[in-house]
Design an enzyme around this catalytic site. Sequence first.
Site, PDB file in Angstrom:
ATOM      1  N   CYS A 115       0.826 -13.551   9.353  1.00 47.58           N
ATOM      2  CA  CYS A 115      -0.646 -13.555   9.290  1.00 47.58           C
ATOM      3  C   CYS A 115      -1.243 -14.910   9.675  1.00 47.58           C
ATOM      4  O   CYS A 115      -2.386 -14.990  10.111  1.00 47.58           O
ATOM      5  CB  CYS A 115      -1.118 -13.165   7.897  1.00 47.58           C
ATOM      6  SG  CYS A 115      -0.538 -11.531   7.441  1.00 47.58           S
ATOM      7  N   HIS A 261      -8.654 -14.711   8.352  1.00 49.32           N
ATOM      8  CA  HIS A 261      -7.689 -13.675   8.734  1.00 49.32           C
ATOM      9  C   HIS A 261      -8.072 -12.396   7.995  1.00 49.32           C
ATOM     10  O   HIS A 261      -8.355 -12.422   6.791  1.00 49.32           O
ATOM     11  CB  HIS A 261      -6.277 -14.115   8.351  1.00 49.32           C
ATOM     12  CG  HIS A 261      -5.318 -12.971   8.238  1.00 49.32           C
ATOM     13  ND1 HIS A 261      -5.139 -12.063   9.257  1.00 49.32           N
ATOM     14  CD2 HIS A 261      -4.512 -12.564   7.224  1.00 49.32           C
ATOM     15  CE1 HIS A 261      -4.260 -11.156   8.867  1.00 49.32           C
ATOM     16  NE2 HIS A 261      -3.873 -11.434   7.638  1.00 49.32           N
ATOM     17  N   ASN A 291      -5.636  -4.576   9.087  1.00 50.79           N
ATOM     18  CA  ASN A 291      -5.054  -5.919   9.174  1.00 50.79           C
ATOM     19  C   ASN A 291      -4.129  -5.959  10.395  1.00 50.79           C
ATOM     20  O   ASN A 291      -3.080  -5.324  10.405  1.00 50.79           O
ATOM     21  CB  ASN A 291      -4.284  -6.194   7.881  1.00 50.79           C
ATOM     22  CG  ASN A 291      -3.589  -7.550   7.859  1.00 50.79           C
ATOM     23  OD1 ASN A 291      -3.304  -8.141   8.897  1.00 50.79           O
ATOM     24  ND2 ASN A 291      -3.290  -8.035   6.669  1.00 50.79           N
TER      25      ASN A 291
HETATM   26  N1  ACO Z   1      -3.580   5.405  -1.908  1.00 49.41           N
HETATM   27  C1  ACO Z   1      -3.693   5.805  -3.173  1.00 49.41           C
HETATM   28  N2  ACO Z   1      -3.062   5.209  -4.201  1.00 49.41           N
HETATM   29  C2  ACO Z   1      -2.280   4.156  -3.925  1.00 49.41           C
HETATM   30  C3  ACO Z   1      -2.125   3.673  -2.614  1.00 49.41           C
HETATM   31  C4  ACO Z   1      -2.805   4.334  -1.583  1.00 49.41           C
HETATM   32  N3  ACO Z   1      -2.723   3.962  -0.301  1.00 49.41           N
HETATM   33  N4  ACO Z   1      -1.288   2.624  -2.655  1.00 49.41           N
HETATM   34  C5  ACO Z   1      -0.941   2.432  -3.925  1.00 49.41           C
HETATM   35  N5  ACO Z   1      -1.529   3.371  -4.706  1.00 49.41           N
HETATM   36  C6  ACO Z   1      -1.437   3.546  -6.156  1.00 49.41           C
HETATM   37  C7  ACO Z   1      -0.192   2.920  -6.728  1.00 49.41           C
HETATM   38  O1  ACO Z   1       0.902   3.807  -6.633  1.00 49.41           O
HETATM   39  C8  ACO Z   1      -0.592   2.675  -8.149  1.00 49.41           C
HETATM   40  O2  ACO Z   1      -0.521   3.873  -8.870  1.00 49.41           O
HETATM   41  P1  ACO Z   1      -0.054   3.876 -10.425  1.00 49.41           P
HETATM   42  O3  ACO Z   1      -1.073   3.044 -11.127  1.00 49.41           O
HETATM   43  O4  ACO Z   1      -0.091   5.307 -10.756  1.00 49.41           O
HETATM   44  O5  ACO Z   1       1.299   3.251 -10.412  1.00 49.41           O
HETATM   45  C9  ACO Z   1      -2.083   2.308  -8.030  1.00 49.41           C
HETATM   46  O6  ACO Z   1      -2.519   2.844  -6.773  1.00 49.41           O
HETATM   47  C10 ACO Z   1      -2.349   0.829  -8.065  1.00 49.41           C
HETATM   48  O7  ACO Z   1      -1.432   0.200  -7.160  1.00 49.41           O
HETATM   49  P2  ACO Z   1      -1.385  -1.347  -6.969  1.00 49.41           P
HETATM   50  O8  ACO Z   1      -0.350  -1.665  -5.965  1.00 49.41           O
HETATM   51  O9  ACO Z   1      -1.308  -1.999  -8.313  1.00 49.41           O
HETATM   52  O10 ACO Z   1      -2.833  -1.566  -6.362  1.00 49.41           O
HETATM   53  P3  ACO Z   1      -3.615  -2.912  -6.180  1.00 49.41           P
HETATM   54  O11 ACO Z   1      -4.858  -2.853  -6.945  1.00 49.41           O
HETATM   55  O12 ACO Z   1      -2.751  -4.095  -6.329  1.00 49.41           O
HETATM   56  O13 ACO Z   1      -4.014  -2.813  -4.644  1.00 49.41           O
HETATM   57  C11 ACO Z   1      -3.390  -3.781  -2.573  1.00 49.41           C
HETATM   58  C12 ACO Z   1      -3.009  -2.812  -3.664  1.00 49.41           C
HETATM   59  C13 ACO Z   1      -4.616  -3.255  -1.856  1.00 49.41           C
HETATM   60  C14 ACO Z   1      -2.257  -3.870  -1.574  1.00 49.41           C
HETATM   61  C15 ACO Z   1      -3.696  -5.139  -3.197  1.00 49.41           C
HETATM   62  O14 ACO Z   1      -2.674  -5.571  -4.044  1.00 49.41           O
HETATM   63  C16 ACO Z   1      -3.950  -6.186  -2.183  1.00 49.41           C
HETATM   64  O15 ACO Z   1      -4.918  -6.157  -1.475  1.00 49.41           O
HETATM   65  N6  ACO Z   1      -3.099  -7.182  -2.102  1.00 49.41           N
HETATM   66  C17 ACO Z   1      -3.277  -8.258  -1.154  1.00 49.41           C
HETATM   67  C18 ACO Z   1      -2.298  -8.131  -0.163  1.00 49.41           C
HETATM   68  C19 ACO Z   1      -2.867  -8.092   1.201  1.00 49.41           C
HETATM   69  O16 ACO Z   1      -4.013  -8.225   1.492  1.00 49.41           O
HETATM   70  N7  ACO Z   1      -1.951  -7.918   2.074  1.00 49.41           N
HETATM   71  C20 ACO Z   1      -2.291  -7.852   3.431  1.00 49.41           C
HETATM   72  C21 ACO Z   1      -1.136  -8.262   4.184  1.00 49.41           C
HETATM   73  S1  ACO Z   1      -0.697  -9.871   3.843  1.00 49.41           S
HETATM   74  C22 ACO Z   1      -1.815 -10.774   4.471  1.00 49.41           C
HETATM   75  O17 ACO Z   1      -2.312 -10.477   5.487  1.00 49.41           O
HETATM   76  C23 ACO Z   1      -2.197 -11.874   3.626  1.00 49.41           C
END
Ligand code: ACO
Length: 334
Positions: A115, A261, A291
């Site tokens: 990234c 980004h 992304n």
């Molecule tokens: N659709 C529906 N439900 C989902 C999905 C989806 N696509 N993905 C995960 N879930 C569910 C999970 O299974 C979980 O269910 P549970 O509570 O029954 O176990 C619930 O949603 C919550 O999951 P989490 O992974 O805890 O969700 P979170 O609130 O952390 O959001 C996310 C996930 C969006 C990835 C977040 O952590 C995030 O934005 N992280 C930053 C990472 C990022 O931006 N990465 C981009 C790439 S890296 C970079 O470019 C920096």
Amino acid sequence: MYNSKIIGLGYYLPENKVTNADLSKIMDTNDAWIQERTGIKERRWIKKGTEDTSAVMGAKAAKIAIERANLTKDDIDFLVFATLSPDYFFPGCGVQVQDMLEMSTIGAIDIRNQCSGFIYAMSTADQFIKTGMYKNILVIGAEYHSNGLDKTTRGRGVSVIFGDGAGACVLTRTEDNTKGILSSHLHSEGKYAEKLMVKSPSIKHWVPEIIASKGEDISYFPYMDGQFVFKNAVTRFSQVILEGLEKNNLKTSDIDMLIPHQANLRISQFVQRKFGLSDDQVFNNIMKYGNTTAASIIIALTEAWEQQKIKENNLVVLAAFGSGFTWGSVIIRW
Ligand code: ACO
């Protein structure tokens, strides 16, 4: 010492739009979850069977950037290609673009900083221009994520985020050291490498071992500890933007345009709120493209410029955080 400034910008996106509703047909997800957590409404995924790859998309974006710079491919002295999704394990995409654009035997390197790839690529190009070694450098960021994602419910936490696309710019030498790239700032913290990675195939764990696992081993899909990445991203984004501003005796209120980004809209909004920036001072397009990793900053910068949101003399700040972990910023006086 010279400065380098951007004189041409371009991007290319595959035509195939994939909406959140489309994803909900192939995995257990829904539009509300994706939009609420990431801000993404749709992304572009290359249609299998088309010619597009990271190198091909990069070459298409590069052609536009070179044309807008009023140069020809023969004016380019060097090229830098940032990607985490190269066409081949080796060689890199840079040499493919050298061939695709029928350039002379100029040097070409690939940058593997995920990234932060475009920030690292710009900074690398800037050093070659500063010292006078090269005059015009083509910098490309491109990603073909869609073929490497786990598009089942198992992979939904990662696969809904990523999109395909490419962007490019031409950097040229200027003797006006009040303009162009004022400074760049690069960091890494390798102890968190496994928090966001594609582990295999690697020389340590090669294809026959994966095949032998008969589907048990899925380490060739991206793994991300989402919440850990999120927490680190908001901290590091803020730090590295401030580091760049301080280096140039500037304040957050001096920023005319921040291009973060496009990791996740929530990360950009957090940084915007923290610095008290208005909607006009921050550019986001993750809603449309997801992304696109090494391509995201240059696609966003090009769109902002096309929409005339960047004007002569503006202070433009580029910042990224991602796998490695790596992060960085580039401070530009347009
Ligand atoms: N659709 C529906 N439900 C989902 C999905 C989806 N696509 N993905 C995960 N879930 C569910 C999970 O299974 C979980 O269910 P549970 O509570 O029954 O176990 C619930 O949603 C919550 O999951 P989490 O992974 O805890 O969700 P979170 O609130 O952390 O959001 C996310 C996930 C969006 C990835 C977040 O952590 C995030 O934005 N992280 C930053 C990472 C990022 O931006 N990465 C981009 C790439 S890296 C970079 O470019 C920096």
